[in-house]
Design a protein around this motif. Structure first.
Motif, short mmCIF file in Angstrom:
data_model
loop_
_atom_site.label_atom_id
_atom_site.label_comp_id
_atom_site.label_asym_id
_atom_site.label_seq_id
_atom_site.Cartn_x
_atom_site.Cartn_y
_atom_site.Cartn_z
N VAL A 91 0.77 -1.14 -0.14
CA VAL A 91 0.00 -0.06 0.14
C VAL A 91 0.86 1.20 -0.06
N ASP A 92 0.75 2.37 -1.00
CA ASP A 92 1.46 3.55 -1.05
C ASP A 92 0.67 4.57 -1.88
N PHE A 93 1.47 5.60 -1.61
CA PHE A 93 0.99 6.63 -2.50
C PHE A 93 1.73 6.56 -3.98
N TYR A 94 1.12 7.19 -4.91
CA TYR A 94 1.63 6.90 -6.34
C TYR A 94 1.05 7.85 -7.34
N ILE A 95 1.74 8.01 -8.36
CA ILE A 95 1.26 8.91 -9.38
C ILE A 95 1.13 7.78 -10.60
N ALA A 96 0.12 7.87 -11.46
CA ALA A 96 0.07 7.06 -12.81
C ALA A 96 0.94 7.63 -13.89
N ARG A 97 1.31 6.71 -14.80
CA ARG A 97 1.96 7.19 -15.96
C ARG A 97 1.07 7.98 -16.73
N LYS A 98 1.50 8.88 -17.58
CA LYS A 98 0.83 9.55 -18.49
C LYS A 98 -0.40 8.94 -19.28
N PHE A 99 0.17 7.69 -19.71
CA PHE A 99 -0.68 6.82 -20.50
C PHE A 99 -0.77 5.55 -19.96
N PRO A 100 -1.45 5.35 -18.71
CA PRO A 100 -1.51 3.99 -18.20
C PRO A 100 -2.12 2.99 -18.69
N ASP A 101 -1.87 1.80 -18.14
CA ASP A 101 -2.81 0.56 -18.76
C ASP A 101 -4.00 0.48 -18.44
N GLY A 102 -4.95 -0.14 -19.10
CA GLY A 102 -6.47 -0.15 -18.72
C GLY A 102 -6.98 -0.46 -17.21
N ARG A 103 -5.98 -0.97 -16.66
CA ARG A 103 -6.34 -1.25 -15.11
C ARG A 103 -6.15 -0.07 -14.28
N GLN A 104 -5.41 1.02 -14.67
CA GLN A 104 -5.30 2.13 -13.89
C GLN A 104 -6.03 3.43 -14.52
#
Ligand SMILES: C[S@@+](CC[C@H](N)C(=O)[O-])C[C@H]1O[C@@H](n2cnc3c(N)ncnc32)[C@H](O)[C@@H]1O
Length: 180
Positions: A91-104
């Motif tokens: 469990v953690d903080f995060y930022i997504a990629r600019k173009f995340p995969d469909g699950r994010q």
């Protein structure tokens, strides 16, 4: 339903690992107060420590990967010490990629830019690569993301993304443990 203490008592041994002795001292006091004889604190590096039993059934990282500079080493080491079929939980903080995969979920430019700068002031380094790397190394069982309010942050309506990940060590396959 069994409470946390009851569930904990079912486990043979639990190690709580951290580099910071003062934090472990607080944990020791709580362990003693609760009477958990199967829980032990260890001052050690999560990228290298191996349990005396050799292998573990479960390894968890609670808001710690973002504070471990070589977080990929910590994940690889967890893979190494887990038994085949063992579980990793993060469990953690995060930022997504600019173009995340469909699950994010996609995140705004402001979210992806501001939070890493803000957290880096406290030596917390948000990454968009935790989940993709965990997903590459383990068989993903669960990935969920949500947002929470950061205490003392003035813009209380601007919430911080975090994720919960559960993965299983494969017994064989393309991503099985690399040779060490
Ligand atoms: C935000 S705190 C989280 C503490 C605790 N896991 C919790 O959930 O309350 C992150 C912790 O990671 C620890 N840490 C950083 N690098 C580490 C490493 N290589 N091995 C073990 N712990 C580490 C820090 O000492 C710090 O206490």
């Amino acid at each position: 339903m069994a409470g946390f203490g009851e569930k904990l008592s079912l486990l043979k041994k639990v190690y709580i690992l951290d580099l910071a002795r003062p934090l472990l001292d607080i944990a020791d006091r709580r362990i003693q107060a609760a009477g958990w004889t199967n829980v032990e604190t260890v001052e050690a590096d999560a990228t290298a420590w191996t349990p005396p039993e050799g292998k573990a059934d479960v390894v968890t990282f609670s808001y710690s990967l973002t504070m471990i500079p070589d977080w990929f080493k910590a994940i690889d080491h967890a893979l190494h010490i887990l038994k085949p079929g063992g579980l990793i939980g993060v469990v953690d903080f995060y930022i997504a990629r600019k173009f995340p995969d469909g699950r994010q979920k996609r995140q705004s430019f402001a979210t992806r830019s501001f939070w890493p700068a803000w957290f880096s002031c406290d030596n917390v380094f948000l990454s968009s690569d935790h989940y993709p790397y965990l997903d590459f190394r383990f068989q993903t069982e669960r990935f969920t993301e949500n947002k929470l309010t950061i205490p003392y942050f003035p813009l209380f309506w601007w919430k911080m993304p975090y994720y919960i990940y559960v993965g299983r060590k494969r017994s064989a396959g393309p991503n099985e443990e690399r040779s060490r």
